[in-house]
Design an enzyme around this catalytic site. Structure first.
Site, PDB file in Angstrom:
ATOM      1  NE  ARG A  91       7.973  30.073  19.290  1.00  0.00           N
ATOM      2  CZ  ARG A  91       8.907  30.342  20.198  1.00  0.00           C
ATOM      3  NH1 ARG A  91       9.574  31.475  20.147  1.00  0.00           N
ATOM      4  NH2 ARG A  91       9.173  29.487  21.168  1.00  0.00           N
ATOM      5  CD  GLN A 122       2.791  26.301  30.635  1.00  0.00           C
ATOM      6  OE1 GLN A 122       2.368  27.439  30.785  1.00  0.00           O
ATOM      7  NE2 GLN A 122       3.855  25.848  31.253  1.00  0.00           N
ATOM      8  CG  ASN A 123       6.779  22.976  25.869  1.00  0.00           C
ATOM      9  OD1 ASN A 123       6.608  24.092  26.350  1.00  0.00           O
ATOM     10  ND2 ASN A 123       7.672  22.127  26.323  1.00  0.00           N
ATOM     11  CG  HIS A 140      -0.463  27.207  25.950  1.00  0.00           C
ATOM     12  ND1 HIS A 140       0.601  27.746  26.638  1.00  0.00           N
ATOM     13  CD2 HIS A 140      -1.543  27.377  26.760  1.00  0.00           C
ATOM     14  CE1 HIS A 140       0.178  28.217  27.805  1.00  0.00           C
ATOM     15  NE2 HIS A 140      -1.109  28.005  27.904  1.00  0.00           N
ATOM     16  CB  CYS A 165     -10.750  26.624   8.456  1.00  0.00           C
ATOM     17  SG  CYS A 165     -11.843  28.050   8.346  1.00  0.00           S
ATOM     18  CB  CYS A 200     -15.179  29.775   4.616  1.00  0.00           C
ATOM     19  SG  CYS A 200     -13.818  29.967   5.784  1.00  0.00           S
ATOM     20  N   GLY A 237      10.576  22.957  33.828  1.00  0.00           N
ATOM     21  CA  GLY A 237      10.902  24.045  32.897  1.00  0.00           C
ATOM     22  C   GLY A 237       9.758  24.986  32.572  1.00  0.00           C
ATOM     23  CB  SER A 239       8.356  31.049  33.625  1.00  0.00           C
ATOM     24  OG  SER A 239       7.229  31.327  32.814  1.00  0.00           O
ATOM     25  CG  ASN A 263      12.696  26.339  36.216  1.00  0.00           C
ATOM     26  OD1 ASN A 263      13.622  26.972  35.738  1.00  0.00           O
ATOM     27  ND2 ASN A 263      11.431  26.557  35.876  1.00  0.00           N
TER      28      ASN A 263
HETATM   29  P1  OAD Z   1       9.047  30.500  29.753  1.00  0.00           P
HETATM   30  O1  OAD Z   1       9.955  30.922  28.657  1.00  0.00           O
HETATM   31  O2  OAD Z   1       8.197  31.527  30.403  1.00  0.00           O
HETATM   32  O3  OAD Z   1       9.910  29.854  30.924  1.00  0.00           O
HETATM   33  C1  OAD Z   1      10.853  28.862  30.696  1.00  0.00           C
HETATM   34  C2  OAD Z   1      11.235  28.300  32.053  1.00  0.00           C
HETATM   35  O4  OAD Z   1      12.121  27.204  31.830  1.00  0.00           O
HETATM   36  C3  OAD Z   1      11.952  29.264  32.984  1.00  0.00           C
HETATM   37  O5  OAD Z   1      11.423  29.121  34.284  1.00  0.00           O
HETATM   38  C4  OAD Z   1      13.417  28.808  32.912  1.00  0.00           C
HETATM   39  O6  OAD Z   1      14.103  29.030  34.144  1.00  0.00           O
HETATM   40  C5  OAD Z   1      13.259  27.338  32.670  1.00  0.00           C
HETATM   41  N1  OAD Z   1      14.350  26.685  31.931  1.00  0.00           N
HETATM   42  C6  OAD Z   1      15.060  27.165  30.870  1.00  0.00           C
HETATM   43  N2  OAD Z   1      15.911  26.251  30.411  1.00  0.00           N
HETATM   44  C7  OAD Z   1      15.738  25.131  31.176  1.00  0.00           C
HETATM   45  C8  OAD Z   1      16.309  23.820  31.188  1.00  0.00           C
HETATM   46  N3  OAD Z   1      17.241  23.485  30.307  1.00  0.00           N
HETATM   47  N4  OAD Z   1      15.887  22.935  32.120  1.00  0.00           N
HETATM   48  C9  OAD Z   1      14.941  23.296  33.030  1.00  0.00           C
HETATM   49  N5  OAD Z   1      14.372  24.504  33.069  1.00  0.00           N
HETATM   50  C10 OAD Z   1      14.740  25.410  32.157  1.00  0.00           C
HETATM   51  O7  OAD Z   1       8.187  29.285  29.194  1.00  0.00           O
HETATM   52  P2  OAD Z   1       6.779  28.733  29.693  1.00  0.00           P
HETATM   53  O8  OAD Z   1       6.697  28.697  31.174  1.00  0.00           O
HETATM   54  O9  OAD Z   1       6.532  27.485  28.959  1.00  0.00           O
HETATM   55  O10 OAD Z   1       2.139  30.661  25.891  1.00  0.00           O
HETATM   56  O11 OAD Z   1       5.817  29.863  29.148  1.00  0.00           O
HETATM   57  C11 OAD Z   1       4.445  29.711  29.317  1.00  0.00           C
HETATM   58  C12 OAD Z   1       3.710  30.229  28.132  1.00  0.00           C
HETATM   59  O12 OAD Z   1       4.110  31.579  27.848  1.00  0.00           O
HETATM   60  C13 OAD Z   1       4.001  29.521  26.821  1.00  0.00           C
HETATM   61  O13 OAD Z   1       3.265  28.330  26.645  1.00  0.00           O
HETATM   62  C14 OAD Z   1       3.565  30.531  25.826  1.00  0.00           C
HETATM   63  C15 OAD Z   1       4.262  31.730  26.418  1.00  0.00           C
HETATM   64  O14 OAD Z   1       3.819  32.922  26.040  1.00  0.00           O
HETATM   65  C16 OAD Z   1       1.440  30.913  24.807  1.00  0.00           C
HETATM   66  O15 OAD Z   1       1.942  30.947  23.696  1.00  0.00           O
HETATM   67  C17 OAD Z   1      -0.018  31.102  25.074  1.00  0.00           C
END
Ligand code: OAD
Length: 295
Positions: A91, A122-123, A140, A165, A200, A237, A239, A263
């Protein structure tokens, strides 16, 4: 009888105006223009057009076999540190090759149009900061820092933490030499064996928040304050599948803010917000800037 020769009405430009593209009512546009304190809340869809794959869209290649939930947890790291490390290296390599897209740039440009603007993301890719956003809360964590691994299922929780650390420390506080400090600072997510803390000796892990872990309380409390004080929240963007971050857009609405969602597909917020704009972040956010620019 037809009246001939009347001037036809002036032709409309074939380019729709931002208001038309975004399909916002005049009342909503007026409310939007009156907003002073904005929060932009972003999820993985924000970076999709930068080439960073989202979590819940189909993954490709070797890693398609693993669900994020199966590799992004302390239990997964305890069971197979190298597998989890390699997943994050994969990643991190994608993220290092990615650049902010016009959506990130639009958010940075929006800073000048509000008294205050904060990004709550969340990114873990730092693309908002690269685009020039000044206040970015990383709910996150990020893929650029490392920290010591602490096993939540270990029978004897450590009473001390390593000063370098932050990981568990078996003995009394160790001396942090300059050499150890420099070595730690030079470490990053890169191919090879999982590194150990030069002070450590505990295994190092990416400084992201895993499933089952708590968010940094200072970061989350600041995010909650911003959400309570803002008069506009734009959710982009996300979910909204992962708590507690997922509750923030609805909390802003509860506090009376205007809530707009961008979205590709509807979410649990879409029916409850003031406007759901269906489309890609990299296209709709520049339109929003354009709309705020055209008085
Ligand atoms: P998701 O992968 O769950 O959701 C991505 C969202 O973006 C979906 O609702 C898609 O419809 C939308 N989407 C995709 N492409 C798009 C675009 N070009 N323009 C607009 N919308 C778009 O990602 P997150 O909601 O960020 O957590 O996921 C939340 C958390 O789950 C992440 O931070 C991560 C993951 O597990 C941890 O790592 C703790």
């Amino acid at each position: 009888m037809h009246h001939c020769g009347t001037d036809s009405p002036p032709r409309k430009s074939t380019m729709p105006s931002p208001a038309e593209t975004l399909a916002l009512t005049p009342a909503l546009i007026a409310r939007l223009r009156a907003c002073r304190r904005a929060v932009i809340f972003t999820g993985a869809g924000m970076s999709a057009e930068s080439g960073v794959p989202t979590f819940r869209d189909a993954q490709t290649g070797f890693w398609a076999r693993f669900k994020p939930e199966d590799v992004a947890s302390p239990q997964a790291f305890a069971a197979d540190p190298q597998l989890v490390w390699d997943w994050y290296v994969h990643r991190a390599e994608i993220v290092r090759g990615a650049r902010p897209n016009p959506g990130h740039q639009a958010i940075a440009a929006l800073q000048d149009r509000f008294e205050a603007l904060a990004v709550i993301t969340q990114n873990v890719d730092r693309l908002h900061q690269q685009a020039g956003s000044r206040e970015v809360l990383e709910l996150h964590g990020n893929l650029f820092d490392l920290k010591g691994f602490e096993d939540p299922d270990a029978n004897t929780p450590p009473s001390m933490h390593c000063a370098l650390c932050g990981g568990p420390c078996a003995g009394a506080g160790q001396t942090i030499t300059d050499a150890a400090q420099r070595e730690f600072e030079g470490l990053r997510l890169a191919e090879g064996a999982v590194p150990a803390c030069p002070a450590c000796g505990c295994l190092l892990r990416p400084a992201v928040v895993w499933f089952g872990e708590f968010l940094d309380p200072r970061v989350f409390s600041r995010a909650r304050d911003l959400v309570a004080q803002c008069d506009l929240l734009v959710c982009v963007g996300a979910s909204l599948a992962v708590q507690p971050a997922a509750g923030l857009p609805a909390a802003a609405r509860h506090h009376g803010a205007l809530v707009i969602e961008i979205n590709l597909a509807p979410t649990s917020l879409s029916g409850q917000c003031d406007a759901f704009l269906q489309g890609a972040a990299a296209e709709l956010l520049p339109q929003l800037v354009h709309l705020l620019d055209s008085a």
